[in-house]
Design a protein around this motif. Structure first.
Motif, PDB file in Angstrom:
ATOM      1  N   MET A   1       0.881  -1.220  -0.013  1.00 55.65           N
ATOM      2  CA  MET A   1      -0.189   0.010   0.144  1.00 55.65           C
ATOM      3  C   MET A   1       1.000   1.309   0.021  1.00 55.65           C
ATOM      4  SD  MET A   1      -3.206  -1.039   2.588  1.00 55.65           S
ATOM      5  CE  MET A   1      -3.738   0.537   2.633  1.00 55.65           C
ATOM      6  N   ALA A   2       2.125   1.176   0.823  1.00 56.93           N
ATOM      7  CA  ALA A   2       2.926   2.315   0.822  1.00 56.93           C
ATOM      8  C   ALA A   2       3.512   2.596  -0.389  1.00 56.93           C
ATOM      9  CB  ALA A   2       3.908   2.175   1.839  1.00 56.93           C
ATOM     10  N   VAL A   3       4.175   1.630  -1.163  1.00 53.31           N
ATOM     11  CA  VAL A   3       4.493   1.566  -2.583  1.00 53.31           C
ATOM     12  C   VAL A   3       3.545   2.158  -3.607  1.00 53.31           C
ATOM     13  CG1 VAL A   3       5.943   0.844  -4.335  1.00 53.31           C
ATOM     14  CG2 VAL A   3       6.209  -0.090  -1.841  1.00 53.31           C
ATOM     15  N   ASP A   4       2.413   1.550  -3.420  1.00 51.28           N
ATOM     16  CA  ASP A   4       1.424   2.152  -4.516  1.00 51.28           C
ATOM     17  C   ASP A   4       1.024   3.551  -4.259  1.00 51.28           C
ATOM     18  OD1 ASP A   4       1.165  -0.442  -5.728  1.00 51.28           O
ATOM     19  OD2 ASP A   4      -0.407  -1.230  -4.595  1.00 51.28           O
ATOM     20  N   LYS A   5       0.986   3.904  -3.113  1.00 52.81           N
ATOM     21  CA  LYS A   5       0.806   5.456  -3.055  1.00 52.81           C
ATOM     22  C   LYS A   5       1.783   6.178  -3.430  1.00 52.81           C
ATOM     23  CE  LYS A   5      -0.591   8.241   1.251  1.00 52.81           C
ATOM     24  NZ  LYS A   5      -0.942   8.145   2.739  1.00 52.81           N
ATOM     25  N   SER A   6       2.966   5.799  -3.129  1.00 47.27           N
ATOM     26  CA  SER A   6       4.393   6.497  -3.716  1.00 47.27           C
ATOM     27  C   SER A   6       4.356   6.530  -5.323  1.00 47.27           C
ATOM     28  CB  SER A   6       5.705   5.886  -3.229  1.00 47.27           C
ATOM     29  OG  SER A   6       6.897   6.780  -3.753  1.00 47.27           O
ATOM     30  N   ALA A   7       3.859   5.179  -5.748  1.00 48.08           N
ATOM     31  CA  ALA A   7       3.853   5.392  -7.382  1.00 48.08           C
ATOM     32  C   ALA A   7       2.560   6.273  -7.769  1.00 48.08           C
ATOM     33  CB  ALA A   7       3.512   3.964  -7.524  1.00 48.08           C
ATOM     34  N   ASP A   8       1.628   6.216  -7.126  1.00 44.01           N
ATOM     35  CA  ASP A   8       0.424   7.415  -7.184  1.00 44.01           C
ATOM     36  C   ASP A   8       1.094   8.867  -7.576  1.00 44.01           C
ATOM     37  OD1 ASP A   8      -1.318   5.312  -7.482  1.00 44.01           O
ATOM     38  OD2 ASP A   8      -2.280   5.637  -5.515  1.00 44.01           O
ATOM     39  N   PHE A   9       1.905   9.188  -6.434  1.00 43.98           N
ATOM     40  CA  PHE A   9       2.380  10.257  -6.574  1.00 43.98           C
ATOM     41  C   PHE A   9       3.322  10.683  -7.687  1.00 43.98           C
ATOM     42  CE2 PHE A   9       6.109  13.042  -5.304  1.00 43.98           C
ATOM     43  CZ  PHE A   9       5.663  14.345  -5.404  1.00 43.98           C
ATOM     44  N   PHE A  10       4.092   9.677  -8.017  1.00 39.70           N
ATOM     45  CA  PHE A  10       4.989   9.838  -9.256  1.00 39.70           C
ATOM     46  C   PHE A  10       4.198   9.895 -10.430  1.00 39.70           C
ATOM     47  CE2 PHE A  10       8.413   9.150  -6.366  1.00 39.70           C
ATOM     48  CZ  PHE A  10       9.339   9.731  -7.123  1.00 39.70           C
ATOM     49  N   VAL A  11       3.245   9.051 -10.599  1.00 36.46           N
ATOM     50  CA  VAL A  11       2.563   9.114 -11.710  1.00 36.46           C
ATOM     51  C   VAL A  11       1.924  10.376 -11.934  1.00 36.46           C
ATOM     52  CG1 VAL A  11       0.312   8.041 -12.888  1.00 36.46           C
ATOM     53  CG2 VAL A  11       2.077   6.610 -11.997  1.00 36.46           C
ATOM     54  N   GLU A  12       1.375  11.060 -10.847  1.00 45.68           N
ATOM     55  CA  GLU A  12       0.622  12.337 -11.108  1.00 45.68           C
ATOM     56  C   GLU A  12       1.664  13.283 -11.375  1.00 45.68           C
ATOM     57  OE1 GLU A  12      -1.975  15.502  -8.510  1.00 45.68           O
ATOM     58  OE2 GLU A  12      -2.489  13.241  -8.358  1.00 45.68           O
ATOM     59  N   ALA A  13       2.699  13.475 -10.416  1.00 43.25           N
ATOM     60  CA  ALA A  13       3.814  14.531 -10.604  1.00 43.25           C
ATOM     61  C   ALA A  13       4.397  14.449 -12.220  1.00 43.25           C
ATOM     62  CB  ALA A  13       4.960  14.285  -9.642  1.00 43.25           C
ATOM     63  N   LEU A  14       4.334  13.378 -12.669  1.00 48.52           N
ATOM     64  CA  LEU A  14       5.085  13.336 -14.162  1.00 48.52           C
ATOM     65  C   LEU A  14       3.877  13.552 -15.129  1.00 48.52           C
ATOM     66  CD1 LEU A  14       7.515  10.215 -13.369  1.00 48.52           C
ATOM     67  CD2 LEU A  14       8.096  12.709 -13.560  1.00 48.52           C
ATOM     68  N   GLY A  15       2.642  13.667 -14.920  1.00 51.26           N
ATOM     69  CA  GLY A  15       1.799  14.069 -15.989  1.00 51.26           C
ATOM     70  C   GLY A  15       0.615  13.115 -16.233  1.00 51.26           C
ATOM     71  N   GLY A  16       0.382  12.256 -15.136  1.00 48.86           N
ATOM     72  CA  GLY A  16      -0.563  11.047 -15.637  1.00 48.86           C
ATOM     73  C   GLY A  16      -1.940  11.233 -14.690  1.00 48.86           C
ATOM     74  N   GLY A  17      -2.256  12.571 -14.548  1.00 50.05           N
ATOM     75  CA  GLY A  17      -3.599  12.868 -14.173  1.00 50.05           C
ATOM     76  C   GLY A  17      -3.568  12.910 -12.470  1.00 50.05           C
ATOM     77  N   GLU A  18      -4.582  13.445 -11.872  1.00 52.30           N
ATOM     78  CA  GLU A  18      -4.631  13.197 -10.428  1.00 52.30           C
ATOM     79  C   GLU A  18      -5.052  12.062  -9.698  1.00 52.30           C
ATOM     80  OE1 GLU A  18      -7.528  16.581  -9.558  1.00 52.30           O
ATOM     81  OE2 GLU A  18      -6.247  18.178 -10.478  1.00 52.30           O
ATOM     82  N   VAL A  19      -4.289  11.032 -10.086  1.00 55.51           N
ATOM     83  CA  VAL A  19      -4.213   9.714  -9.283  1.00 55.51           C
ATOM     84  C   VAL A  19      -3.981   9.768  -7.572  1.00 55.51           C
ATOM     85  CG1 VAL A  19      -4.094   8.586 -11.381  1.00 55.51           C
ATOM     86  CG2 VAL A  19      -2.117   9.072 -10.215  1.00 55.51           C
ATOM     87  N   PHE A  20      -3.114  10.915  -7.304  1.00 52.28           N
ATOM     88  CA  PHE A  20      -2.789  10.922  -6.007  1.00 52.28           C
ATOM     89  C   PHE A  20      -3.594  11.837  -5.139  1.00 52.28           C
ATOM     90  CE2 PHE A  20      -0.460  12.857  -2.396  1.00 52.28           C
ATOM     91  CZ  PHE A  20       0.150  11.731  -1.918  1.00 52.28           C
ATOM     92  N   THR A  21      -3.450  13.136  -5.713  1.00 50.03           N
ATOM     93  CA  THR A  21      -4.374  14.322  -4.882  1.00 50.03           C
ATOM     94  C   THR A  21      -5.836  13.922  -4.751  1.00 50.03           C
ATOM     95  OG1 THR A  21      -4.519  15.372  -6.988  1.00 50.03           O
ATOM     96  CG2 THR A  21      -2.567  16.063  -5.504  1.00 50.03           C
TER      97      THR A  21
END
Length: 203
Positions: free
Chosen positions: A97-117
């Motif tokens: 869960m922790a890694v998936d959450k971090s991955a969500d952040f990276f995906v969003e930060a790199l332009g993949g949509g608001e999957v984290f926020t």
């Protein structure tokens, strides 16, 4: 009334007991506490955060979501083999869960949509990590393992500089404990590119 100003540094003597205070008073020196004059201790900033240039969506377009998530997983698997590994949950599901959450952040930060926020709110990295003590040495390991990750996962050479110029200052914002008051060590692209780029790209 005169202000007695002193620098708050480890070079100045510290009072550890009221016995020491009384001794200072008897000797006629200015006490650190309860003296006849106002004593001002200098302000102190534990860390100065450099600006963080968040990357364009060019990296997301080059890698895609799956490869970004794979990169984040690879990085965390490397971290588990270091002393930083003890900071992660021992439970396998909690770690995932922790890694998936971090991955969500990276995906969003790199332009993949608001999957984290959209799920977790604003990042606020230092605040989010505060329950887990992270110091300057932990940050050095985190960054070193990202350098290793970028080399071993075949990160696109043409986007390395943009990515590094983001995660290097970003990593400073995870530090929430200090072991000293020195400036946090920086690792600019000009110093790491020789390790990350092929000889052809460096030339």
């Amino acid at each position: 009334m005169q202000n007695n100003r002193e620098n708050n540094s480890c070079q100045n003597g510290r009072i550890n007991s009221f016995t020491q205070v009384n001794q200072i008073l008897r000797e006629g020196r200015t006490a650190r506490f309860g003296g006849e004059e106002i004593r001002v201790v200098d302000s102190m900033i534990d860390i100065i955060y450099p600006p963080v240039p968040f990357p364009s969506n060019r990296i997301f377009k080059a890698l895609g979501e799956d490869k970004i998530r794979g990169m984040v997983w690879y990085h965390h698997e490397l971290l588990l083999k270091t002393k930083v590994g003890k900071l992660f949950p021992a439970n396998e599901e909690a770690f995932k869960m922790a890694v998936d959450k971090s991955a969500d952040f990276f995906v969003e930060a790199l332009g993949g949509g608001e999957v984290f926020t959209s799920v977790h709110g604003e990042p606020h990295l230092r605040m989010r990590h505060f329950k887990v003590p992270i110091d300057e040495n932990d940050r050095e390991i985190w960054l070193a393992m990202y350098k290793k990750t970028l080399k071993e996962t075949g990160f696109p050479q043409g986007h390395l500089e943009e990515f590094w110029n983001w995660i290097e200052p970003l990593s400073i914002r995870m530090i929430n404990r200090r072991t000293n008051m020195d400036a946090v060590k920086r690792h600019p692209w000009s110093e790491v590119k020789h390790d990350l780029l092929s000889k052809k790209e460096v030339q």
